[in-house]
Motif scaffolding. Structure first.
Motif, PDB file in Angstrom:
ATOM      1  N   ASN A 127       0.816  -1.224   0.000  1.00 28.95           N
ATOM      2  CA  ASN A 127       0.000   0.000   0.000  1.00 28.95           C
ATOM      3  C   ASN A 127       0.844   1.266   0.000  1.00 28.95           C
ATOM      4  O   ASN A 127       0.322   2.354   0.201  1.00 28.95           O
ATOM      5  CB  ASN A 127      -0.970   0.016   1.185  1.00 28.95           C
ATOM      6  N   ASP A 281      -6.323   0.633  -1.702  1.00 28.21           N
ATOM      7  CA  ASP A 281      -7.427   0.563  -2.667  1.00 28.21           C
ATOM      8  C   ASP A 281      -7.582  -0.809  -3.321  1.00 28.21           C
ATOM      9  O   ASP A 281      -8.426  -0.983  -4.199  1.00 28.21           O
ATOM     10  CB  ASP A 281      -7.268   1.630  -3.754  1.00 28.21           C
ATOM     11  N   VAL A 307      -9.588   1.939   6.565  1.00 31.18           N
ATOM     12  CA  VAL A 307      -9.846   2.294   5.165  1.00 31.18           C
ATOM     13  C   VAL A 307     -10.060   3.799   5.072  1.00 31.18           C
ATOM     14  O   VAL A 307     -10.455   4.454   6.033  1.00 31.18           O
ATOM     15  CB  VAL A 307     -11.081   1.555   4.596  1.00 31.18           C
ATOM     16  N   ARG A 311     -11.182   7.786  -1.015  1.00 25.67           N
ATOM     17  CA  ARG A 311     -10.242   7.461  -2.082  1.00 25.67           C
ATOM     18  C   ARG A 311     -10.789   6.404  -3.029  1.00 25.67           C
ATOM     19  O   ARG A 311     -10.204   6.164  -4.089  1.00 25.67           O
ATOM     20  CB  ARG A 311      -8.944   6.903  -1.492  1.00 25.67           C
ATOM     21  N   ASN A 312     -11.865   5.758  -2.636  1.00 21.69           N
ATOM     22  CA  ASN A 312     -12.224   4.518  -3.301  1.00 21.69           C
ATOM     23  C   ASN A 312     -13.521   4.546  -4.095  1.00 21.69           C
ATOM     24  O   ASN A 312     -14.086   3.505  -4.379  1.00 21.69           O
ATOM     25  CB  ASN A 312     -12.260   3.392  -2.253  1.00 21.69           C
ATOM     26  N   TYR A 313     -13.976   5.734  -4.431  1.00 21.02           N
ATOM     27  CA  TYR A 313     -15.124   5.808  -5.320  1.00 21.02           C
ATOM     28  C   TYR A 313     -15.236   7.214  -5.888  1.00 21.02           C
ATOM     29  O   TYR A 313     -14.730   8.179  -5.327  1.00 21.02           O
ATOM     30  CB  TYR A 313     -16.419   5.441  -4.587  1.00 21.02           C
ATOM     31  N   LYS A 321     -12.429   0.206  -7.772  1.00 19.99           N
ATOM     32  CA  LYS A 321     -12.001   0.527  -6.416  1.00 19.99           C
ATOM     33  C   LYS A 321     -13.152   0.405  -5.424  1.00 19.99           C
ATOM     34  O   LYS A 321     -12.961  -0.012  -4.290  1.00 19.99           O
ATOM     35  CB  LYS A 321     -11.394   1.936  -6.365  1.00 19.99           C
ATOM     36  N   LEU A 322     -14.354   0.792  -5.831  1.00 17.12           N
ATOM     37  CA  LEU A 322     -15.501   0.666  -4.945  1.00 17.12           C
ATOM     38  C   LEU A 322     -15.784  -0.807  -4.673  1.00 17.12           C
ATOM     39  O   LEU A 322     -16.072  -1.196  -3.529  1.00 17.12           O
ATOM     40  CB  LEU A 322     -16.727   1.344  -5.551  1.00 17.12           C
ATOM     41  N   ASN A 324     -13.577  -3.143  -4.690  1.00 15.70           N
ATOM     42  CA  ASN A 324     -12.507  -3.573  -3.791  1.00 15.70           C
ATOM     43  C   ASN A 324     -12.797  -3.159  -2.350  1.00 15.70           C
ATOM     44  O   ASN A 324     -12.505  -3.899  -1.404  1.00 15.70           O
ATOM     45  CB  ASN A 324     -11.171  -2.976  -4.231  1.00 15.70           C
ATOM     46  N   LEU A 325     -13.356  -1.952  -2.177  1.00 18.31           N
ATOM     47  CA  LEU A 325     -13.686  -1.476  -0.831  1.00 18.31           C
ATOM     48  C   LEU A 325     -14.708  -2.401  -0.175  1.00 18.31           C
ATOM     49  O   LEU A 325     -14.548  -2.796   0.989  1.00 18.31           O
ATOM     50  CB  LEU A 325     -14.230  -0.047  -0.899  1.00 18.31           C
TER      51      LEU A 325
END
Length: 440
Positions: A127, A281, A307, A311-313, A321-322, A324-325
């Motif tokens: 990461n 992510d 988390v 950052r993830n959507y 990424k969403l 993955n979240l």
């Protein structure tokens, strides 16, 4: 109406004073703001369901210059259910943040973040982009500021890395050159300068060396390949071109550059906090093997996951990424890990709190709130009684992680800031049911 306007102006001045580097002036300002709120001269939102457990303060780097007291005050005004700070390599703001929370009635927790080496993933990017084997790692729920040899080692190593970066980047940006003591140290109250402080300092120094904007833009274009007029973008370009992989100030880490994850996790546990896996992510090779990585982290004590949802959507745009979240949150639920969520505010433009009511985050929001209550309860019970989430009492009292999480979530909901005196009659012989009943 005139009196109300005068009070607003006074409160705005006091809010600015909350970011003073002098602790006494910050404390004075917060006390006056709270008194004004009690008189009805400032509007504080009722506690809601939003949380931010990952706000950096000016003890590492906050893009808006927020002190622990400032973040606590703004969190209380916004009605955050639980608020938490996380600084890089230091716990300097922890006690101030807790003092502020007790004064203004805010549920609080505090953490620490650093980079570590993970020997089992030595060849994999995890990461920390472009740095195989290196991972951001955390501890959450510190009951108080700790004095520990590991902290001293981290501070010394960070200072050495920072001075090395300055030396290399100075040679490249000459005549825009920094002196650590004169140009960098004054940007942070305790000398814990980060790469982001250096970027701010280089931007300021260039303005001194090249007062003419056109000449300054030509300098940045020559050295960086561009000269964004927006401060945040310029500082980001300075960092990317001079301090990150491929930049003149970058030195690739090796096994000895950072402590091993197991060593940091031992420190976190010894300090009474919860060792925590940090997640970016899910795009790297290492993070595509999260089950394996979590197994390694658990072996050295990890019991929570962090988390950064924002950052993830991208609102309204389905993306990997969403997905993955959601997958990593599901992984955490399978392992019984509380999921720590928040926005860092360590770069201009970042949100104060995530958009938990958005279509993308709304299904996850209850998990984030429940986890925040778990960490809040751990913090108070560990500090006041030594009965925290990973304590011998907890290990003996709960038959499963699920029942432990249920108890700490309920305790976090029941706790009232400043109500620690209610815990004075409790000891390690108290059952979870008795302890919870004493809080409700």
């Amino acid at each position: 109406m005139v009196a109300f306007g005068t009070a607003m102006i006074a409160n705005e001045r006091l809010e600015r004073q909350l970011d003073d580097f002098d602790r006494g002036r910050r404390s004075e300002a917060l006390t006056q703001l709270w008194r004004a709120a009690e008189r009805g001269e400032d509007v504080l939102a009722a506690s809601g369901a939003d949380v931010n457990l990952h706000a950096h303060t000016f003890f590492s780097y906050n893009a808006y210059g927020y002190s622990p007291s400032k973040f606590a005050w703004l969190a209380r005004k916004a009605g955050l259910a639980v608020a938490g700070i996380v600084d890089f390599d230091v716990l300097d703001g922890v006690d101030e943040f807790f003092d502020a929370g007790r004064l203004i009635g805010l549920k609080c927790c505090a953490g620490l973040e650093s980079r570590v080496f993970v020997p089992e993933f030595a060849t994999l990017e995890i990461n920390s982009p472009g740095e195989p084997g290196v991972a951001y790692n955390m501890g959450v729920g510190f009951p108080r500021a700790a004095s520990h040899p590991f902290l001293a080692e981290m501070r010394a190593a960070a200072k050495k890395r920072t001075r090395g970066i300055i030396e290399r980047v100075n040679a490249y940006l000459d005549p825009v050159k920094l002196d650590f003591d004169t140009d960098v140290a004054p940007l942070t109250p305790s000398g814990n300068a980060t790469e982001r402080h250096l970027c701010e300092a280089y931007e300021r120094k260039a303005a001194d060396v090249f007062p003419d904007a056109a000449r300054r833009a030509a300098f940045w274009t020559e050295r960086l390949g561009g000269a964004p007029s927006e401060s945040a973008k310029l500082q980001g370009l300075i960092r990317a071109k001079t301090m990150k992989q491929g930049g003149v100030g970058y030195v690739a880490p090796d096994r000895g550059s950072f402590p091993e994850m197991a060593k940091m996790n031992r420190f976190v546990a010894e300090a009474g906090a919860i060792p925590t896996v940090a997640w970016l992510d899910g795009a790297s090779e290492g993070e595509r093997r999260m089950d394996e990585f979590v197994d390694i982290a658990i072996a050295s004590g990890a019991a929570a996951l962090n988390v950064i949802p924002d950052r993830n959507y991208t609102p309204g745009k389905p993306e990997s990424k969403l997905k993955n979240l959601y997958e990593v949150v599901a992984l955490a639920e399978r392992r019984g890990f509380p999921v720590i969520a928040g926005t860092e505010m360590n770069a201009p433009g970042q949100k104060f709190v995530d958009s938990f009511s958005s279509a993308e985050l709304k299904p996850l929001a209850p998990m984030f709130l429940r986890s925040a209550h778990i960490v809040c309860a751990h913090t108070v019970l560990q500090r006041e009684l030594g009965l925290g989430y990973l304590s011998p009492w907890a290990k003996a009292s709960f038959s499963s992680i699920a029942t432990k999480n249920e108890f700490f979530a309920a305790a976090g909901r029941a706790l009232r800031p400043g109500g620690e005196k209610r815990l004075s009659v409790i000891d390690a012989s108290t059952s979870p049911k008795q302890l919870l009943a004493s809080l409700e």
